[in-house]
Design a protein around this motif. Structure first.
Motif, PDB file in Angstrom:
ATOM      1  N   ASP B 370       0.801  -1.217   0.000  1.00  0.00           N
ATOM      2  CA  ASP B 370       0.000   0.000   0.000  1.00  0.00           C
ATOM      3  C   ASP B 370       0.836   1.271   0.000  1.00  0.00           C
ATOM      4  N   TRP B 371       2.056   1.165   0.542  1.00  0.00           N
ATOM      5  CA  TRP B 371       2.894   2.354   0.627  1.00  0.00           C
ATOM      6  C   TRP B 371       3.220   2.911  -0.754  1.00  0.00           C
ATOM      7  N   LEU B 372       3.134   2.050  -1.775  1.00  0.00           N
ATOM      8  CA  LEU B 372       3.455   2.513  -3.121  1.00  0.00           C
ATOM      9  C   LEU B 372       2.538   3.643  -3.578  1.00  0.00           C
ATOM     10  N   SER B 373       1.296   3.606  -3.082  1.00  0.00           N
ATOM     11  CA  SER B 373       0.362   4.631  -3.551  1.00  0.00           C
ATOM     12  C   SER B 373       0.235   5.785  -2.556  1.00  0.00           C
ATOM     13  N   SER B 374       1.080   5.799  -1.539  1.00  0.00           N
ATOM     14  CA  SER B 374       1.041   6.918  -0.595  1.00  0.00           C
ATOM     15  C   SER B 374       1.592   8.172  -1.251  1.00  0.00           C
ATOM     16  N   SER B 375       1.088   9.312  -0.805  1.00  0.00           N
ATOM     17  CA  SER B 375       1.743  10.545  -1.226  1.00  0.00           C
ATOM     18  C   SER B 375       3.024  10.680  -0.404  1.00  0.00           C
ATOM     19  N   PHE B 376       3.905  11.532  -0.837  1.00  0.00           N
ATOM     20  CA  PHE B 376       5.247  11.505  -0.261  1.00  0.00           C
ATOM     21  C   PHE B 376       5.896  12.877  -0.375  1.00  0.00           C
ATOM     22  N   THR B 377       6.991  13.036   0.340  1.00  0.00           N
ATOM     23  CA  THR B 377       7.882  14.153   0.082  1.00  0.00           C
ATOM     24  C   THR B 377       9.300  13.603   0.111  1.00  0.00           C
ATOM     25  N   VAL B 378      10.214  14.267  -0.590  1.00  0.00           N
ATOM     26  CA  VAL B 378      11.606  13.818  -0.574  1.00  0.00           C
ATOM     27  C   VAL B 378      12.500  14.998  -0.217  1.00  0.00           C
ATOM     28  N   LEU B 379      13.752  14.705   0.065  1.00  0.00           N
ATOM     29  CA  LEU B 379      14.671  15.757   0.527  1.00  0.00           C
ATOM     30  C   LEU B 379      14.768  16.956  -0.424  1.00  0.00           C
ATOM     31  N   PRO B 380      15.025  16.725  -1.737  1.00  0.00           N
ATOM     32  CA  PRO B 380      15.174  17.908  -2.597  1.00  0.00           C
ATOM     33  C   PRO B 380      13.899  18.741  -2.688  1.00  0.00           C
ATOM     34  N   ILE B 381      12.737  18.086  -2.637  1.00  0.00           N
ATOM     35  CA  ILE B 381      11.478  18.826  -2.660  1.00  0.00           C
ATOM     36  C   ILE B 381      11.369  19.703  -1.409  1.00  0.00           C
ATOM     37  N   GLN B 382      11.830  19.129  -0.299  1.00  0.00           N
ATOM     38  CA  GLN B 382      11.804  19.860   0.963  1.00  0.00           C
ATOM     39  C   GLN B 382      12.694  21.100   0.883  1.00  0.00           C
ATOM     40  N   VAL B 383      13.881  20.926   0.317  1.00  0.00           N
ATOM     41  CA  VAL B 383      14.787  22.073   0.156  1.00  0.00           C
ATOM     42  C   VAL B 383      14.111  23.130  -0.713  1.00  0.00           C
ATOM     43  N   PHE B 384      13.540  22.677  -1.823  1.00  0.00           N
ATOM     44  CA  PHE B 384      12.913  23.603  -2.761  1.00  0.00           C
ATOM     45  C   PHE B 384      11.768  24.360  -2.097  1.00  0.00           C
ATOM     46  N   ASP B 385      10.936  23.624  -1.369  1.00  0.00           N
ATOM     47  CA  ASP B 385       9.788  24.255  -0.730  1.00  0.00           C
ATOM     48  C   ASP B 385      10.243  25.296   0.289  1.00  0.00           C
TER      49      ASP B 385
END
Lengths: 323, 429
Positions: B370-385
């Motif tokens: 089920d984790w495959l369909s979870s929404s997520f965040t990753v490190l570079p996205i976090q930096v960008f945000d």
């Protein structure tokens, strides 16, 4: 992986003395399980083609929908971009201008610096030093681009602002100059590393010929090694161009957020990539004109990249010298 | 008659002087270039050092253990990157599973099996060109094809597949180079012993090329970890408070807490005392000029939906809330919209909302994938945000997450370079 094919009876024979490349094998003697795996390997090899078809297909499909509503001529010649505004404007030129300006700034940094570093590494640096400098230089290209974006926005641009302040010019907090400079720094390792490989592939006899004529090392570099390696160096430059065209995070963080039809690097502007990244955040309604517009912009970017790649290939063929 | 030799001698002397000057100038240029080249090369390395130093200096107040283990938060000092690290790990898992087997198989095919024909030529040209496609184009492909075409959504699966395909050419090229360096004699010896082609690959080609392939895989993964643009394009979200669905754990609230640029939805606050009331809160940001994206919360709207509500009832409940409207978009996602701030996606569909509510009461469990369909965040996205927020405090966070990201990629590349250098020393055929 199980090995059901290990019986000597079914093992294929390499017939006769094999050519250096392939042993000829009678297909019928290859067991079925091996042929299945072989087919699987073929599919994996062909997956790259499939991916290309999918990329081009997706872009073209959505872009065609876009161009059904917006005449392609308006798209290519209009000087105002804002498909999501009312009234909408659909001229992609501001985004192309932004892309070209940042790319140009980046190349003005990366090409000279990269070439000089490559010449120095290949011709001047002692072997030991080169062996340690080159990997460290390559580390520079491993830094994620979003971190370069941070560096551009919060380190390089403030410095530029101070410097422009000395001559009484007020530089904005977002500008193409800062983004382009950092992009150039990011590309230097690519140019340097690839050019250096090309220069080292130049036969020693050419250099020795130059030295025998009394040339200095510098003359040999500029008049012998550089022209001889030009084909490979061009390849490096082309890679630099396509990197700069496609770079997203640095420009989206540091170059500004509004389309701006200008060639002045001191202004803020949006590039093709930055527009896609800032608008496509997964909340554009599918099938809307705004959603299709990002694919049209993406297709424009892909065509530009392809254009430079094909042009570069042609240039390389022209300057190709066989030794 | 007598003047001529004198004159020519003078010319010779003049020429000698000129030549000496020329040689001196050439030598000066030579020395100048030698020093200039060295300075420039070390300047480039200095940039790397300055970049890391600047990042560490900016990040200093956040560089503590808690930053790695804290959850997401709207308060910069309370925010951490736990969900981002988890997301990066899971996305990389999918990427590795996609790119590594496929890349190695493709490399083996091209080097060991492919005949010289037009199709092989196409594959080869194609792979060379794929490596030059801008990464954001991959994001567009994923957006059109995976997110909306195959309806995989903005999930870990989508992100992992996208990055996996993006780094595929790197793995293929590394595998091919590594295999090509194995001398032909090895293959011939294996064939001579009666081995089939597959056995030769399995017992000789693959083991001998392993370290080169490994280096390529590490480089590919480090590239994927830092890749931001495609994930931004498919709509990876920075504000993820929940960890992805842990296999066999109790099912979390089915409504995904989805935040977009303007509006943030906190996860449903509670199931309600009556055991089936769904509540969620929508925060409307204050839109003052210059602080458009992540400004302070101006107002909140609470929506309450009774258990087992039909699609129409869910819609009604949302419509009854001031400033909010509800609609199903073309992909069947329930969107809550606000005139000023745009829309957010709430859940898979309205009937799903009701069904899932029932499931919550029954206490369902997650399947292993089920984790495959979870929404997520990753490190570079976090930096960008964080770097795109105007507040100074969040930029400290951006720097701190950047430090973590740079360290990971530098270490991975360092290992790859080390492996490569060692390999070159050890392997002499």
């Amino acid at each position: 992986m199980a090995e059901p094919i290990a019986q000597p009876a079914s093992a294929p024979q390499a017939s006769g003395v094999s050519t250096p490349v392939r042993a000829r094998i009678d297909r019928r003697s290859v067991p079925i399980s091996e042929r299945v795996i072989e087919f699987g390997l073929f599919l994996a090899g062909a997956s790259g083609v499939l991916v290309t078809v999918l990329i081009v297909g997706t872009l073209v499909y959505e872009a065609v929908g876009y161009f059904r509503e917006v005449p392609i001529l308006d798209f290519l010649t209009g000087t105002s971009w804002g498909p999501q505004f009312v009234p909408a404007s659909h001229g992609v030129l501001p985004l192309i201008a932004g892309t070209l300006v940042t790319t140009l700034v980046a190349l003005l940094v990366a090409v000279p610096v990269g070439t000089i570093v490559a010449l120095w590494l290949s011709e001047y640096a002692p072997t030991k030093l080169r062996e340690s400098v080159k990997p460290v230089l390559e580390l520079l290209s491993a830094v994620p681009t979003v971190v370069f974006g941070y560096f551009a926005l919060l380190f390089v641009i403030p410095i530029l602002q101070t410097m422009f302040g000395w001559v009484g010019y007020e530089l904005g907090g977002f500008n193409m100059l800062g983004a382009g400079l950092v992009m150039g720094i990011m590309i230097v390792p690519y140019v340097a590393s690839l050019s250096e490989d090309a220069m080292r592939a130049v036969p020693k006899s050419l250099r020795e010929g130059a030295y025998a004529m009394g040339a200095t090392k510098f003359q040999t570099c500029v008049q012998v090694v550089f022209p001889a390696a030009l084909s490979g160096i061009t390849a490096a430059y082309i890679l630099a161009v396509s990197r700069a065209l496609g770079e997203t995070m640095i420009v989206v963080v540091a170059a500004g957020g509004q389309p701006n039809f200008t060639m002045d690097p001191l202004q803020q502007a949006q590039t093709l990539t930055a527009y896609i990244a800032s608008v496509a955040k997964g909340d554009l309604p599918v099938g809307s004109i705004g959603y299709r517009a990002i694919f049209a912009v993406g297709l424009t970017l892909l065509v530009m990249t392809l254009f430079f790649n094909v042009g570069g290939h042609w240039l390389r063929q022209r300057y190709k010298e066989a030794y | 008659m007598s003047a001529a030799p004198v004159q020519s001698a003078g010319v010779v002397v003049g020429r000698a002087e000129e030549a000496a000057r020329m040689v001196a100038s050439r030598k000066r240029w030579d020395r100048f270039f030698m020093i200039g080249g060295a300075v420039l090369s070390f300047l480039c390395i200095a940039v790397l050092a300055v970049l890391v130093a600047d990042l560490v200096r900016d990040a200093w107040p956040r560089l503590e253990w808690g930053f790695l283990t804290r959850d997401q938060s709207n308060d910069a000092e309370q925010a951490g990157i736990k969900t981002a690290i988890l997301g990066t790990g899971l996305v990389m898992l999918v990427t590795a599973v996609t790119a590594i087997p496929l890349g190695i198989a493709a490399g083996i095919y091209l080097e060991e099996y492919a005949k010289k024909n037009w199709f092989t030529t196409i594959i080869e040209i194609n792979i060379a060109n794929l490596a030059g496609v801008p990464s954001i184009i991959w994001g567009l492909m994923a957006l059109g094809l995976l997110v909306y075409g195959l309806k995989t959504g903005q999930s870990i699966l989508t992100a992992g597949l996208t990055l996996g395909l993006l780094v595929l050419p790197i793995v293929i090229v590394a595998t091919r180079e590594s295999i090509r360096s194995i001398p032909q004699g090895i293959r011939e010896a294996s064939f001579a012993c009666g081995a089939s082609r597959l056995q030769t690959v399995r017992y000789h080609i693959l083991p001998y090329s392993m370290s080169g392939v490994l280096t390529g895989c590490i480089i590919a993964m480090s590239r994927a970890i830092g890749e931001t643009a495609p994930l931004v394009t498919i709509g990876a979200l920075a504000y993820i408070t929940s960890v992805p669905a842990v296999p066999f754990s109790e099912k979390a609230w089915p409504l995904e807490a989805v935040a977009t640029r303007a509006v943030q939805v906190d996860a449903p606050i509670e199931t309600g005392a009556s055991g089936g009331v769904m509540q969620f809160r929508i925060e409307l940001p204050d839109e003052t000029p210059g602080a458009k994206k992540h400004a302070v919360v101006k107002a909140t709207r609470d929506v309450t939906i009774p258990a087992g509500a039909s699609a129409a009832q869910v819609g009604e409940a949302i419509e009854a809330t001031p400033d909010l409207t509800a609609r199903l978009d073309s992909t069947g996602l329930l969107r809550v919209e606000n005139e000023q701030f745009g829309g957010i996606v709430l859940g898979k569909d309205t009937s799903g909302v009701a069904a899932a509510l029932a499931m919550k009461q029954e206490g369902g469990r997650h399947g292993p994938l089920d984790w495959l369909s979870s929404s997520f965040t990753v490190l570079p996205i976090q930096v960008f945000d964080w770097v795109s927020r105007p507040q100074q405090n969040f930029q400290i966070n951006a720097a701190a997450a950047g430090v973590v990201l740079v360290m990971v990629t530098l270490v991975m590349n360092g290992v790859a370079i080390f492996l490569r250098v060692r390999l070159r020393k050890r392997l002499q055929w």
